[in-house]
Design a protein around this motif. Structure first.
Motif, PDB file in Angstrom:
ATOM      1  N   ILE A 165      44.856 -11.026  39.380  1.00 36.64           N
ATOM      2  CA  ILE A 165      43.761 -11.525  40.219  1.00 36.64           C
ATOM      3  C   ILE A 165      42.397 -11.273  39.583  1.00 36.64           C
ATOM      4  CG2 ILE A 165      42.681 -11.372  42.491  1.00 36.64           C
ATOM      5  CD1 ILE A 165      45.422  -9.917  43.319  1.00 36.64           C
ATOM      6  N   PHE A 166      41.604 -12.329  39.549  1.00 35.76           N
ATOM      7  CA  PHE A 166      40.161 -12.196  39.330  1.00 35.76           C
ATOM      8  C   PHE A 166      39.506 -12.597  40.635  1.00 35.76           C
ATOM      9  CE2 PHE A 166      35.920 -13.599  38.586  1.00 35.76           C
ATOM     10  CZ  PHE A 166      35.436 -12.805  37.564  1.00 35.76           C
ATOM     11  N   CYS A 167      38.625 -11.740  41.166  1.00 39.39           N
ATOM     12  CA  CYS A 167      37.960 -12.042  42.440  1.00 39.39           C
ATOM     13  C   CYS A 167      36.472 -11.787  42.315  1.00 39.39           C
ATOM     14  CB  CYS A 167      38.550 -11.191  43.563  1.00 39.39           C
ATOM     15  SG  CYS A 167      37.831 -11.534  45.198  1.00 39.39           S
ATOM     16  N   GLU A 168      35.684 -12.741  42.785  1.00 35.44           N
ATOM     17  CA  GLU A 168      34.251 -12.531  42.836  1.00 35.44           C
ATOM     18  C   GLU A 168      33.924 -11.343  43.742  1.00 35.44           C
ATOM     19  OE1 GLU A 168      31.582 -12.961  41.584  1.00 35.44           O
ATOM     20  OE2 GLU A 168      31.684 -14.753  40.333  1.00 35.44           O
ATOM     21  N   LYS A 169      32.812 -10.691  43.457  1.00 36.60           N
ATOM     22  CA  LYS A 169      32.382  -9.552  44.278  1.00 36.60           C
ATOM     23  C   LYS A 169      31.752 -10.058  45.556  1.00 36.60           C
ATOM     24  CE  LYS A 169      28.214 -10.712  43.819  1.00 36.60           C
ATOM     25  NZ  LYS A 169      27.546 -11.176  45.044  1.00 36.60           N
ATOM     26  N   PRO A 170      31.648  -9.215  46.601  1.00 37.32           N
ATOM     27  CA  PRO A 170      32.430  -7.998  46.802  1.00 37.32           C
ATOM     28  C   PRO A 170      33.762  -8.346  47.441  1.00 37.32           C
ATOM     29  CG  PRO A 170      30.905  -8.273  48.625  1.00 37.32           C
ATOM     30  CD  PRO A 170      30.665  -9.441  47.688  1.00 37.32           C
ATOM     31  N   LEU A 171      34.559  -7.328  47.750  1.00 37.00           N
ATOM     32  CA  LEU A 171      35.781  -7.582  48.500  1.00 37.00           C
ATOM     33  C   LEU A 171      35.466  -7.839  49.964  1.00 37.00           C
ATOM     34  CD1 LEU A 171      38.495  -5.075  47.203  1.00 37.00           C
ATOM     35  CD2 LEU A 171      38.519  -7.572  47.067  1.00 37.00           C
ATOM     36  N   SER A 172      34.384  -7.224  50.448  1.00 33.87           N
ATOM     37  CA  SER A 172      34.061  -7.322  51.869  1.00 33.87           C
ATOM     38  C   SER A 172      32.577  -7.099  52.092  1.00 33.87           C
ATOM     39  CB  SER A 172      34.859  -6.277  52.660  1.00 33.87           C
ATOM     40  OG  SER A 172      34.473  -6.250  54.011  1.00 33.87           O
ATOM     41  N   MET A 173      32.078  -7.638  53.195  1.00 41.27           N
ATOM     42  CA  MET A 173      30.712  -7.328  53.624  1.00 41.27           C
ATOM     43  C   MET A 173      30.750  -6.468  54.882  1.00 41.27           C
ATOM     44  SD  MET A 173      29.691 -11.232  54.528  1.00 41.27           S
ATOM     45  CE  MET A 173      30.715 -12.284  55.568  1.00 41.27           C
ATOM     46  N   ASN A 174      31.888  -5.822  55.094  1.00 41.06           N
ATOM     47  CA  ASN A 174      32.080  -4.916  56.220  1.00 41.06           C
ATOM     48  C   ASN A 174      31.666  -3.505  55.809  1.00 41.06           C
ATOM     49  OD1 ASN A 174      33.020  -3.374  58.382  1.00 41.06           O
ATOM     50  ND2 ASN A 174      34.857  -4.625  58.640  1.00 41.06           N
ATOM     51  N   THR A 175      30.933  -2.815  56.658  1.00 45.13           N
ATOM     52  CA  THR A 175      30.496  -1.459  56.316  1.00 45.13           C
ATOM     53  C   THR A 175      31.636  -0.444  56.393  1.00 45.13           C
ATOM     54  OG1 THR A 175      29.779  -1.123  58.611  1.00 45.13           O
ATOM     55  CG2 THR A 175      28.116  -1.873  57.042  1.00 45.13           C
ATOM     56  N   ASP A 176      32.764  -0.824  56.971  1.00 45.11           N
ATOM     57  CA  ASP A 176      33.951   0.032  56.996  1.00 45.11           C
ATOM     58  C   ASP A 176      34.821  -0.322  55.794  1.00 45.11           C
ATOM     59  OD1 ASP A 176      36.229   1.485  57.431  1.00 45.11           O
ATOM     60  OD2 ASP A 176      36.659   0.652  59.411  1.00 45.11           O
ATOM     61  N   GLU A 177      34.971   0.595  54.855  1.00 46.64           N
ATOM     62  CA  GLU A 177      35.666   0.291  53.606  1.00 46.64           C
ATOM     63  C   GLU A 177      37.180   0.377  53.693  1.00 46.64           C
ATOM     64  OE1 GLU A 177      35.862   4.462  51.156  1.00 46.64           O
ATOM     65  OE2 GLU A 177      33.938   3.444  51.201  1.00 46.64           O
ATOM     66  N   GLN A 178      37.718   0.790  54.810  1.00 47.27           N
ATOM     67  CA  GLN A 178      39.159   1.030  54.886  1.00 47.27           C
ATOM     68  C   GLN A 178      39.979  -0.228  54.619  1.00 47.27           C
ATOM     69  OE1 GLN A 178      40.602   4.063  54.951  1.00 47.27           O
ATOM     70  NE2 GLN A 178      38.451   4.652  54.712  1.00 47.27           N
TER      71      GLN A 178
END
Length: 341
Positions: free
Chosen positions: A92-105
């Motif tokens: 996998i290549f994925c553009e950043k970020p994985l999430s814009m959620n402040t909870d990283e879990q």
């Protein structure tokens, strides 16, 4: 792996740019592409000789020929698609970020799925591969400025993005400043331990309606005791303003803006030089191609990727802390230890 047989997911503004760059790399064969609005780009794809098209990325992930996927969808879909790709056994290549959620879990769970599947994941922190920034980084590593003490980063867009796009890709912190958090860590070789942010809407007051800002100033402290300064703006009328400076015990390294011409005029009345390149697609084109080539090389030679999943977690932590600092008006600590994956 002898060759990268690729599936492309997401063919919006960034996806189309990346697709053209991928077509220049001989070790990649594009097997299939997917986009929920595939009909909007089908004619362009046919002209490029890419006829295996689908609206459903699950269909692409089930294609047995594909061993690698490139994800260029909006940020709000990254965790879901990366997880599905890992479970399908694709690199996998994925553009950043994985999430814009402040909870990283949720993002950590994604990385756990990647690890469990035994596939490679590279995050699209393309600025690590920019020739100028990379030269600064290498000179730091070679001791040219002694011990780094301060990094200063300026990132200013040429204009405000549409609000609907901002909501899908993240506000200023999670979309734009995310790159700066990563480059700061990359240059200083230390994780961010504290963030103090001040920001507002000096350009477009209606951004308040979507809980975003257009102007930002950040003070960083790193785990090793060094410091960083970042300034961001959504509108620089003179072009795409991208500069990095690293100050150390024995000197300074600086990467200035890239313009369309190196010719400068000096006379008794004025000095003239070209404006910076106008958009990110032009400014970072060499970096985008270099990051793809680096990813392919890592797959073919079984080498580490340029920017891994943990790098995006650390940048997301800094963005979350900066968001909280904006809300409270106070500096915020950042967990500088890597999570267990």
């Amino acid at each position: 792996m002898e060759k990268v047989y690729a599936g492309i997911i997401g063919l919006g503004r960034a996806g189309q740019m990346h697709l053209k760059n991928l077509l220049t790399i001989s070790d990649i064969e594009i097997v299939q592409v997917a986009d929920v609005f595939i009909e909007n780009v089908s004619e362009k794809l046919n002209a490029l000789g890419i006829t295996n098209q689908t609206k459903d990325y699950h269909e692409l992930l089930s294609n047995p020929k594909i061993n690698t996927v490139f994800i260029f969808t909006s940020t709000d879909t990254h965790e879901e698609i990366v997880t599905a790709a890992a479970k399908a056994g694709k690199n996998i290549f994925c553009e950043k970020p994985l999430s814009m959620n402040t909870d990283e879990q949720a993002s950590i769970k994604v990385l756990q799925e990647v690890k469990k599947a035994g596939v490679s994941l590279q995050i699209g922190f393309n600025r690590r591969m920019d020739p100028q920034f990379r030269a600064v980084h290498e000179n730091i590593q070679n001791g040219k400025i002694g011990t780094p003490q301060m990094v200063k980063i300026t990132s200013r867009d040429p204009d405000v993005l549409p609000h609907e796009l901002i909501k899908r890709i993240g506000g200023l912190l999670f979309d734009f400043t995310m790159h700066d958090f990563d480059i700061a860590r990359y240059m200083m070789h230390s994780n961010i331990s504290e963030v103090y942010a001040k920001g507002g809407t000096l350009i477009d007051p209606t951004l308040k309606d979507i809980n975003d800002i257009d102007t930002l100033a950040l003070v960083l402290q790193f785990e090793n005791g060094t410091y960083g300064l970042i300034d961001n703006s959504r509108r620089a009328v003179y072009g795409y303003d991208q500069r990095v400076e690293v100050f150390g015990s024995e000197g300074m390294l600086k990467a200035e803006n890239v313009s369309g011409s190196t010719v400068e005029l000096y006379n008794s009345k004025r000095t003239e030089l070209s404006n910076p390149l106008p958009v990110f697609q032009e400014r970072y084109r060499p970096a985008y191609i270099a990051e793809m080539k680096a990813f392919v090389k890592s797959l073919l030679l079984n080498k580490p990727v340029v920017a891994e999943g943990l790098d995006v977690i650390m940048a997301q932590r800094a963005a979350s802390a900066a968001q909280k600092s904006l809300e409270t008006g106070l500096p915020q600590k950042v967990d500088a230890s890597y999570p267990l994956i």
